[in-house]
Write a protein that holds these residues in place. Structure first.
Motif, short mmCIF file in Angstrom:
data_model
loop_
_atom_site.label_atom_id
_atom_site.label_comp_id
_atom_site.label_asym_id
_atom_site.label_seq_id
_atom_site.Cartn_x
_atom_site.Cartn_y
_atom_site.Cartn_z
N ASP A 5 5.04 4.67 -14.94
CA ASP A 5 4.38 5.77 -15.64
C ASP A 5 2.89 5.47 -15.80
N ALA A 6 2.24 5.15 -14.68
CA ALA A 6 0.82 4.78 -14.70
C ALA A 6 0.04 5.67 -13.74
N SER A 7 -1.27 5.73 -13.96
CA SER A 7 -2.13 6.53 -13.09
C SER A 7 -2.30 5.83 -11.75
N SER A 54 0.82 -1.22 0.00
CA SER A 54 0.00 0.00 0.00
C SER A 54 0.85 1.26 0.00
N VAL A 55 2.01 1.24 0.67
CA VAL A 55 2.85 2.44 0.72
C VAL A 55 3.71 2.58 -0.54
N ALA A 56 3.73 1.54 -1.38
CA ALA A 56 4.55 1.59 -2.59
C ALA A 56 3.79 2.11 -3.80
N LEU A 57 2.51 2.40 -3.66
CA LEU A 57 1.71 2.81 -4.82
C LEU A 57 2.27 4.06 -5.52
N PRO A 58 2.66 5.11 -4.78
CA PRO A 58 3.25 6.27 -5.48
C PRO A 58 4.52 5.89 -6.25
N LYS A 59 5.31 4.99 -5.71
CA LYS A 59 6.52 4.54 -6.40
C LYS A 59 6.17 3.79 -7.68
N PHE A 60 5.11 2.96 -7.62
CA PHE A 60 4.67 2.25 -8.82
C PHE A 60 4.23 3.23 -9.90
N GLN A 61 3.58 4.34 -9.48
CA GLN A 61 3.14 5.34 -10.45
C GLN A 61 4.33 5.89 -11.25
N ILE A 92 6.43 -17.92 -4.75
CA ILE A 92 6.69 -17.80 -6.19
C ILE A 92 6.09 -16.50 -6.72
N GLY A 93 4.86 -16.20 -6.29
CA GLY A 93 4.22 -14.95 -6.70
C GLY A 93 5.03 -13.74 -6.30
N SER A 94 5.64 -13.77 -5.10
CA SER A 94 6.48 -12.66 -4.64
C SER A 94 7.69 -12.48 -5.55
N GLY A 95 8.34 -13.60 -5.89
CA GLY A 95 9.50 -13.51 -6.77
C GLY A 95 9.14 -12.96 -8.14
N LEU A 96 8.00 -13.40 -8.68
CA LEU A 96 7.57 -12.90 -9.99
C LEU A 96 7.22 -11.42 -9.93
N CYS A 97 6.59 -10.99 -8.83
CA CYS A 97 6.26 -9.56 -8.67
C CYS A 97 7.53 -8.71 -8.73
N ALA A 98 8.61 -9.20 -8.08
CA ALA A 98 9.86 -8.45 -8.07
C ALA A 98 10.48 -8.34 -9.46
N MET A 99 10.14 -9.28 -10.35
CA MET A 99 10.71 -9.28 -11.70
C MET A 99 9.79 -8.62 -12.73
N ALA A 100 8.64 -8.09 -12.29
CA ALA A 100 7.68 -7.51 -13.24
C ALA A 100 8.28 -6.32 -13.99
N ASP A 101 8.07 -6.29 -15.30
CA ASP A 101 8.57 -5.18 -16.13
C ASP A 101 7.48 -4.17 -16.45
N THR A 102 6.22 -4.57 -16.32
CA THR A 102 5.10 -3.67 -16.62
C THR A 102 4.10 -3.74 -15.48
N ARG A 135 -4.66 2.96 -11.97
CA ARG A 135 -4.07 1.76 -12.56
C ARG A 135 -3.23 1.00 -11.54
N VAL A 136 -2.36 1.70 -10.81
CA VAL A 136 -1.49 1.01 -9.85
C VAL A 136 -2.28 0.49 -8.65
N ALA A 137 -3.43 1.12 -8.36
CA ALA A 137 -4.26 0.64 -7.24
C ALA A 137 -4.76 -0.78 -7.48
N TRP A 138 -4.73 -1.20 -8.74
CA TRP A 138 -5.13 -2.57 -9.06
C TRP A 138 -4.18 -3.59 -8.46
N THR A 139 -2.96 -3.19 -8.10
CA THR A 139 -2.06 -4.13 -7.44
C THR A 139 -2.62 -4.52 -6.07
N MET A 140 -3.42 -3.65 -5.46
CA MET A 140 -4.10 -3.96 -4.20
C MET A 140 -5.42 -4.67 -4.47
N THR A 141 -6.18 -4.14 -5.45
CA THR A 141 -7.51 -4.69 -5.74
C THR A 141 -7.41 -6.13 -6.22
#
Length: 526
Positions: free
Chosen positions: A49-51, A38-45, A95-105, A54-60
Motif C-alpha cells: 500500500d505504497a506510492s 523492476s517488473v515487480a514494482l506495481p506488485k510492491f505498490q 543473505i540479502g535476498s533471503g531477507l528481502c523475501a521476508m520483508a514485512d514493510t 516509495r517502491v521505486a526506492w527498492t531500485m534506487t
C-alpha cells in the motif's frame, strides 16, 4: 593448476571455463536481480500500500549501494584476496535476498536491498579479476564475450522470469530463487577458484572515499528523483545533485595530490581509455535510457502483460548472443576502430523502426528492429571495454576499468532519468478530459486514461467514455514514445563521433606485467 598455467593456451580451455562458471553464476544473480525487481514494482505498490515513488526506492537503494562499493573493490581485493572477497560478496547477496523475501514493510525491503547491493556491487568486478588472471591478456576479447552473455540476457530474461514468478507464485520468489543459486555458487567458488595469495596493499585513500562514495550516491539519488519530480526545480532533485556534484568535483581536484588516490584520473592521459570511456558514456545514456522504454511501449500502448513484453524483447538478446562471441574473437585480432562503428551502425538502423511506432505497428517489424539492435549491441559494449583494458599496464587495469564503470553507472542513471522526463512531458501534452481527475486531484488526460485502460480494462466499465477518446489517447501515447525514441536515436548517432577515433591499428597488450605483478580488480560494466 596455477593461474599462470591457465593463461598459457591461446584458447579458453576447460580449466578457464570452469573458473568462468563461478563468475557467470554470480553475474546471472546480480544482473537478473535488477531487471526482475523492476517488473515487480506495481506488485510492491499493492502489497505494501505504497506510492510508486516509495517502491521505486527498492531500485534506487540498490543502485546507490553499487555506487558506494564499486570504488572500494580494487583496494579490498588486494587487502583480503579475490576468492575470499568474492565469497563474502556472494554471501552478502544471498543473505540479502533471503531477507528481502521476508520483508514485512516497504522500509524493510528497501533496507535489505542495500545489503544486496553491497554484495552485488562486488560480484562483477571481482569476477572479472579472477577471469583476467585465469585467461591472460591475449584472450581478453573472448573472455569478455563469455562474461557479456549474461549481461545482455539479464534485461531480456529478467522481465520474463519476474512476470512468470509473480503470476504463478508470489513476489517473494523473485528473491527466494537466489538462495539455491547462491548456495551452489558458494560451493562452486570454494572448489573451483584458485587459492588466494593476498599481498600488502597500497594505503587506503580515506579522504577520497569520504568525498567520492557519498558524492556519487547523492548525485545519483538526485538524478533518480528527476522522473517523479518532472523538473530540475524540485529541491529533492537539485539539492542532492548540487551537493553530490560538489563532492565529486572536490574529489577530482584532490585526486591529483595523493600517490594512490581512490580513483586515478591521471589515467585519462591514456588516449585509448579516454576515447573508449567517452564512447561508452554517450552510448549508455542513449541505449540504456531507451532500453527501459521498449518494454514500456509494449505494456502501456499495446496492453501486453509483463511476461508477453519480456518475450517480445527476446529478439534483442538473441541478436546479441549471435554477435558477441564473434566480436570477442575479433577484438583479440582486429582493431575495434574497424568493427565498433559498423556495430553502432546496426543499432542506428534498428532504432529507426521504433521512431515510427503507432498503436498498431507490426510486431514483426519491431522484433526485427530489436534483433538488429541486438546484433549491434553484441559487437559494441565488450569490444570497447577490451580496447581500454588492453592498453593499460597490470597495475592500472583496476583503476581504468573502475573509471569506465562509474561513468557507466552515471550514464545509465542519467539516460533513464532524461528519457523518462522527456516521455512524461510528451504524455502531459495530451488533451485533458473535462471533469475527470485522479486520486491526487490532478486532471486526467486522454493518453493517461488510454494507458490505464490498457493495463486495467475494468476502468472503462467504471467510467464509460467514447471509444474514439481511447483511440486518440493511444495514438498520442504512441507518438510520445516515438518522439522520445527520436532523441535516443540522435544520441546513438552522436556516439559515432567518438567511435570514429577508436584505434584502427592493432595495439600491443600491456596487461602482462614484466615484473610479475598481479592484475588488480577490473570492473566490468553491467
Amino acid at each position: 593448476m596455477t593461474q599462470q598455467s591457465l593463461a598459457t593456451s591461446d584458447k579458453l580451455d576447460g580449466a578457464v571455463l570452469k573458473v568462468a562458471g563461478v563468475v557467470v553464476l554470480g553475474a546471472i544473480m546480480s544482473i537478473l536481480d535488477v531487471t526482475v525487481v523492476s517488473v515487480a514494482l506495481p506488485k510492491f505498490q499493492s502489497e505494501f500500500d505504497a506510492s510508486y515513488a516509495r517502491v521505486a526506492w527498492t531500485m534506487t537503494a540498490y543502485t546507490l549501494a553499487l555506487a558506494t562499493v564499486i570504488p572500494l573493490s580494487g583496494w579490498a581485493a588486494d587487502r583480503f584476496g579475490t576468492k575470499r572477497l568474492y565469497m563474502v560478496a556472494l554471501t552478502l547477496f544471498t543473505i540479502g535476498s533471503g531477507l528481502c523475501a521476508m520483508a514485512d514493510t516497504i522500509g524493510e525491503l528497501i533496507g535489505y536491498r542495500v545489503l544486496q547491493g553491497l554484495g552485488g556491487g562486488m560480484l562483477m568486478p571481482l569476477g572479472m579479476t579472477i577471469m583476467t588472471r585465469a585467461a591472460g591478456p591475449h584472450r581478453i576479447g573472448r573472455l569478455m564475450a563469455v562474461l557479456g552473455i549474461p549481461m545482455l540476457l539479464g534485461p531480456i530474461g529478467g522481465p520474463i522470469l519476474g512476470g512468470w514468478l509473480i503470476d504463478t507464485a508470489s513476489w517473494h520468489w523473485i528473491f527466494l530463487i537466489n538462495l539455491p543459486i547462491g548456495l551452489i555458487a558458494l560451493i562452486y567458488a570454494q572448489v573451483a577458484l584458485p587459492k588466494d595469495a593476498p599481498e600488502p596493499s597500497e594505503s587506503f585513500d580515506f579522504v577520497g572515499m569520504l568525498m567520492l562514495s557519498p558524492g556519487l550516491a547523492l548525485f545519483l539519488y538526485g538524478v533518480s528523483s528527476l522522473p517523479e519530480a518532472g523538473t530540475f526545480a524540485e529541491v529533492k532533485v537539485w539539492a542532492p545533485m548540487l551537493v553530490g556534484g560538489a563532492l565529486v568535483v572536490a574529489f577530482v581536484l584532490y585526486s591529483f595530490k595523493p600517490r594512490h588516490p581512490l580513483l586515478d584520473l591521471r589515467l585519462f592521459r591514456n588516449r585509448s581509455l579516454t576515447i573508449a570511456s567517452v564512447t561508452m558514456f554517450v552510448f549508455i545514456i542513449a541505449f540504456m535510457g531507451a532500453g527501459l522504454l521498449f518494454p514500456s511501449y509494449f505494456l502501456q500502448v499495446r496492453g501486453e502483460s509483463t511476461l508477453a513484453a519480456g518475450l517480445l524483447m527476446a529478439p534483442q538478446g538473441i541478436g546479441a548472443m549471435i554477435t558477441m562471441p564473434i566480436a570477442g574473437t575479433l577484438a583479440d585480432r582486429v582493431p575495434i576502430g574497424r568493427t565498433v562503428p559498423f556495430a553502432l551502425g546496426l543499432i542506428v538502423v534498428g532504432f529507426i523502426g521504433f521512431t515510427q511506432v503507432d498503436p498498431q505497428t507490426s510486431y514483426w517489424l519491431l522484433g526485427g528492429s530489436l534483433f538488429v539492435m541486438g546484433l549491434g549491441m553484441g559487437g559494441t559494449m565488450m569490444p570497447i571495454m577490451t580496447s581500454a583494458l588492453r592498453t593499460l599496464s597490470a597495475n592500472d587495469v583496476a583503476r581504468g576499468s573502475t573509471l569506465v564503470n562509474i561513468l557507466q553507472q552515471i550514464g545509465g542513471s542519467v539516460g533513464a532519468a532524461v528519457m523518462s522526463v522527456i516521455l512524461t512531458n510528451e504524455l502531459n501534452g495530451s488533451r485533458q478530459i473535462p471533469g475527470l481527475v485522479d486520486e491526487s486531484g490532478k486532471p486526467v488526460t486522454e493518453a493517461g486514461l488510454a494507458i490505464a485502460a490498457q493495463q486495467r480494462p475494468e476502468l472503462l466499465q467504471q467510467m464509460p467514455v467514447d471509444p474514439s477518446l481511447i483511440e486518440r489517447g493511444l495514438d498520442f501515447a504512441a507518438k510520445s514514445f516515438a518522439s522520445t525514441f527520436w532523441v535516443a536515436f540522435a544520441l546513438v548517432v552522436l556516439t559515432l563521433i567518438p567511435a570514429a577515433f577508436l584505434p584502427r591499428r592493432r595495439q600491443p597488450a600491456q596487461l602482462d606485467d614484466p615484473q610479475g605483478e598481479q592484475v588488480r580488480t577490473p570492473v566490468v560494466i553491467h
